[in-house]
Enzyme design. Structure first.
Site, PDB file in Angstrom:
ATOM      1  N   ASP A   1       0.842  -1.206   0.000  1.00  0.00           N
ATOM      2  CA  ASP A   1       0.000   0.000   0.000  1.00  0.00           C
ATOM      3  C   ASP A   1       0.881   1.263   0.000  1.00  0.00           C
ATOM      4  O   ASP A   1       0.633   2.206  -0.762  1.00  0.00           O
ATOM      5  CB  ASP A   1      -0.922  -0.029   1.235  1.00  0.00           C
ATOM      6  CG  ASP A   1      -1.876   1.151   1.264  1.00  0.00           C
ATOM      7  OD1 ASP A   1      -2.744   1.221   0.375  1.00  0.00           O
ATOM      8  OD2 ASP A   1      -1.745   2.016   2.157  1.00  0.00           O
TER       9      ASP A   1
ATOM     10  N   LYS B   1       1.615   4.252  -3.044  1.00  0.00           N
ATOM     11  CA  LYS B   1       1.569   5.707  -2.844  1.00  0.00           C
ATOM     12  C   LYS B   1       2.880   6.357  -3.302  1.00  0.00           C
ATOM     13  O   LYS B   1       2.873   7.411  -3.942  1.00  0.00           O
ATOM     14  CB  LYS B   1       1.277   6.014  -1.379  1.00  0.00           C
ATOM     15  CG  LYS B   1      -0.134   5.601  -0.973  1.00  0.00           C
ATOM     16  CD  LYS B   1      -0.348   5.627   0.523  1.00  0.00           C
ATOM     17  CE  LYS B   1      -1.770   5.202   0.879  1.00  0.00           C
ATOM     18  NZ  LYS B   1      -1.965   4.903   2.290  1.00  0.00           N
TER      19      LYS B   1
HETATM   20  P1  NHO Z   1     -14.765  -1.137   0.504  1.00  0.00           P
HETATM   21  O1  NHO Z   1     -15.446  -0.807   1.790  1.00  0.00           O
HETATM   22  O2  NHO Z   1     -14.289  -2.522   0.249  1.00  0.00           O
HETATM   23  O3  NHO Z   1     -15.736  -0.663  -0.666  1.00  0.00           O
HETATM   24  C1  NHO Z   1     -15.522  -0.985  -2.010  1.00  0.00           C
HETATM   25  C2  NHO Z   1     -16.909  -1.053  -2.670  1.00  0.00           C
HETATM   26  O4  NHO Z   1     -16.704  -1.237  -4.071  1.00  0.00           O
HETATM   27  C3  NHO Z   1     -17.788  -2.205  -2.198  1.00  0.00           C
HETATM   28  O5  NHO Z   1     -19.088  -1.704  -1.961  1.00  0.00           O
HETATM   29  C4  NHO Z   1     -17.814  -3.172  -3.399  1.00  0.00           C
HETATM   30  O6  NHO Z   1     -19.050  -3.860  -3.509  1.00  0.00           O
HETATM   31  C5  NHO Z   1     -17.675  -2.193  -4.527  1.00  0.00           C
HETATM   32  N1  NHO Z   1     -17.155  -2.782  -5.772  1.00  0.00           N
HETATM   33  C6  NHO Z   1     -16.034  -3.499  -5.946  1.00  0.00           C
HETATM   34  N2  NHO Z   1     -15.902  -3.847  -7.247  1.00  0.00           N
HETATM   35  C7  NHO Z   1     -16.984  -3.326  -7.890  1.00  0.00           C
HETATM   36  C8  NHO Z   1     -17.424  -3.329  -9.247  1.00  0.00           C
HETATM   37  N3  NHO Z   1     -16.733  -3.949 -10.195  1.00  0.00           N
HETATM   38  N4  NHO Z   1     -18.580  -2.665  -9.550  1.00  0.00           N
HETATM   39  C9  NHO Z   1     -19.311  -2.033  -8.598  1.00  0.00           C
HETATM   40  N5  NHO Z   1     -18.923  -1.993  -7.293  1.00  0.00           N
HETATM   41  C10 NHO Z   1     -17.786  -2.640  -6.952  1.00  0.00           C
HETATM   42  O7  NHO Z   1     -13.456  -0.214   0.311  1.00  0.00           O
HETATM   43  P2  NHO Z   1     -13.220   1.290   0.867  1.00  0.00           P
HETATM   44  O8  NHO Z   1     -12.507   1.265   2.153  1.00  0.00           O
HETATM   45  O9  NHO Z   1     -14.484   2.042   0.744  1.00  0.00           O
HETATM   46  O10 NHO Z   1     -12.168   1.825  -0.217  1.00  0.00           O
HETATM   47  C11 NHO Z   1     -12.592   2.266  -1.464  1.00  0.00           C
HETATM   48  C12 NHO Z   1     -11.400   2.778  -2.260  1.00  0.00           C
HETATM   49  O11 NHO Z   1     -10.810   3.875  -1.557  1.00  0.00           O
HETATM   50  C13 NHO Z   1     -10.278   1.716  -2.426  1.00  0.00           C
HETATM   51  O12 NHO Z   1      -9.691   1.858  -3.697  1.00  0.00           O
HETATM   52  C14 NHO Z   1      -9.282   2.112  -1.341  1.00  0.00           C
HETATM   53  O13 NHO Z   1      -7.944   1.719  -1.621  1.00  0.00           O
HETATM   54  C15 NHO Z   1      -9.421   3.640  -1.424  1.00  0.00           C
HETATM   55  N6  NHO Z   1      -8.902   4.311  -0.265  1.00  0.00           N
HETATM   56  C16 NHO Z   1      -9.397   4.036   0.986  1.00  0.00           C
HETATM   57  C17 NHO Z   1      -8.783   4.602   2.097  1.00  0.00           C
HETATM   58  C18 NHO Z   1      -9.346   4.320   3.465  1.00  0.00           C
HETATM   59  O14 NHO Z   1      -8.933   4.887   4.486  1.00  0.00           O
HETATM   60  N7  NHO Z   1     -10.372   3.452   3.562  1.00  0.00           N
HETATM   61  C19 NHO Z   1      -7.656   5.431   1.882  1.00  0.00           C
HETATM   62  C20 NHO Z   1      -7.266   5.776   0.587  1.00  0.00           C
HETATM   63  C21 NHO Z   1      -7.896   5.206  -0.479  1.00  0.00           C
HETATM   64  O15 NHO Z   1      -6.169   7.065   2.684  1.00  0.00           O
HETATM   65  C22 NHO Z   1      -6.731   5.842   2.955  1.00  0.00           C
HETATM   66  C23 NHO Z   1      -5.650   4.760   3.061  1.00  0.00           C
HETATM   67  O16 NHO Z   1      -4.677   4.829   2.328  1.00  0.00           O
HETATM   68  C24 NHO Z   1      -5.902   3.607   3.979  1.00  0.00           C
HETATM   69  C25 NHO Z   1      -4.682   2.644   4.114  1.00  0.00           C
HETATM   70  N8  NHO Z   1      -5.119   1.265   4.332  1.00  0.00           N
HETATM   71  C26 NHO Z   1      -3.812   3.096   5.291  1.00  0.00           C
HETATM   72  O17 NHO Z   1      -3.172   4.151   5.164  1.00  0.00           O
HETATM   73  O18 NHO Z   1      -3.773   2.369   6.346  1.00  0.00           O
END
Ligand code: NHO
Length: 366
Positions: free
Chosen positions: A225, A229
């Site tokens: 991850d 970045k």
């Molecule tokens: P989820 O909760 O798994 O949600 C993903 C959704 O997409 C689900 O509803 C799934 O059904 C849907 N989906 C998947 N494939 C699909 C398709 N083909 N068609 C339609 N729907 C589909 O994941 P999140 O947590 O909501 O994350 C969503 C995106 O945001 C991901 O790309 C994740 O990498 C990105 N993101 C999340 C975070 C965070 O904090 N949750 C961050 C950045 C980007 O800054 C954060 C970070 O870097 C966290 C990191 N783990 C850390 O620093 O510790």
């Protein structure tokens, strides 16, 4: 007011927060009317076939009762639906899907604008990264913004862009880029130990319970991850990084646990390796330092690295709290004192804020 159409793919943690923030923004906006025409999950979707807009207050119950409404196929039906809208369209990809990211160039070439926190398109192959920007920069190409792919809602990519666009030279970028890794080391090896610190494996279990880690904590501990970045920052700084695995990444997963069948089995086995992390912590303490998991990008030398490093107890990195990120930009203008961006770097609300602010940037340009 001119009408702008928004299509949202992915409504999980970040997607839900995004929809709630978008709903409030749509009521406040005095410049545009926002019509959300698609909300899709992996197996269900809400579609506004006549483009009049979905109800953002009731969407969660509507999508459950939507029964047989299948998401339009991706990419063909989705692209057709979006390009038939009677005005500008912004696609919001809130998934982590590699397959969706691979189609960004096609959507952008068709004039669809794109905002996303999905790191895959910008940190996988260099060819895809270049194709995305080529499509966006072509005549009638859509705008693309992905601030939340690094540091959640923190202004990291926009700061880098401003520095580069105004003629500054990036010398080095380094910092703590993972909320999970930040939390782990701030609690395992705090700046001011209380004596009640838990073993490393217990800190990992705690981070998982608090919802900071991915469902399988190995996805955070393997360093990929952070490597993704760093790849994004390196490419935007002009380095031709071919893959996120093309530079050294220190994994914190003990070799024998790499093949553990489940997250539970991995966590159960991790306690057997606590002694190794204790040694790393003690070695840092003997130098008057603390150990942290950081990423570093030396633009001059063309070097990227991700892993553990000791930090002097007076340094900004050592003083970090909770799951905060810190990103230091060393540039010709800012010199050795660096420009520093710091704050919460993980979590649905702050990540969604980064996505919505990108959407607003698109609206300002229409
Ligand atoms: P989820 O909760 O798994 O949600 C993903 C959704 O997409 C689900 O509803 C799934 O059904 C849907 N989906 C998947 N494939 C699909 C398709 N083909 N068609 C339609 N729907 C589909 O994941 P999140 O947590 O909501 O994350 C969503 C995106 O945001 C991901 O790309 C994740 O990498 C990105 N993101 C999340 C975070 C965070 O904090 N949750 C961050 C950045 C980007 O800054 C954060 C970070 O870097 C966290 C990191 N783990 C850390 O620093 O510790």
């Amino acid at each position: 007011m001119p009408k702008v159409y928004v299509a949202i793919i992915g409504a999980g943690g970040v997607g839900k927060s995004f929809i709630s923030q978008l709903s409030a923004y749509a009521l406040r906006s005095k410049k545009h009317t926002i019509s959300t025409i698609l909300i899709s999950r992996s197996s269900k979707a809400l579609l506004s076939k006549d483009y009049s807009g979905l109800n953002l207050t009731t969407w969660e119950s509507d999508i459950v009762s939507s029964g047989s409404v299948k998401p339009p196929s991706f990419p063909d039906e989705t692209l057709k639906f979006l390009t038939s809208a009677p005005g500008p369209v912004v696609l919001v990809d809130n998934t982590s899907s590699e397959a969706i990211a691979a189609e960004y160039p096609r959507f952008l070439s068709s004039g669809v604008h794109l905002v996303t926190p999905n790191k895959k398109g910008f940190s996988s192959s260099l060819d895809l990264f270049k194709a995305i920007y080529t499509a966006s920069e072509a005549q009638n190409g859509g705008y693309v913004f992905h601030e939340a792919t690094v540091g959640a809602g923190l202004p990291v990519l926009s700061t880098l862009k401003d520095l580069v666009d105004t003629g500054d030279e990036i010398v080095k970028i380094e910092g703590v880029f993972s909320g999970t890794m930040s939390y782990l080391f701030n609690s395992f090896a705090p700046l001011v130990p209380s004596g009640a610190e838990k073993p490393f494996s217990a800190c990992v279990a705690e981070a998982r319970e608090l919802g900071y880690t991915e469902p399988d904590p190995r996805d955070d501990l393997n360093g990929l991850d952070v490597a993704r970045k760093l790849t994004i920052l390196a490419r935007l700084s002009g380095l031709q990084v071919t893959e996120p695995t093309s530079f050294p990444i220190q994994s914190l997963i003990p070799k024998p646990l790499e093949s553990a069948a489940s997250a539970e089995e991995f966590l159960a086995g991790l306690a057997g390796f606590d002694g190794e992390m204790d040694k790393v912590k003690t070695a840092a303490e003997e130098e008057g330092a603390v150990v942290r998991y950081v990423g570093s990008l030396d633009v001059g030398k063309g070097e990227v690295s991700v892993g553990l490093r000791n930090f002097d107890i007076g340094s900004a990195v050592a003083g970090l709290k909770g799951s905060d990120n810190i990103i230091s930009f060393y540039t010709r203008r800012y010199g050795e004192r660096a420009m520093i961006v710091q704050g919460a770097g993980a979590g649905a609300e702050v990540t969604a804020m980064g996505v919505l602010s990108d959407l607003i940037k698109v609206l300002e340009r229409l």
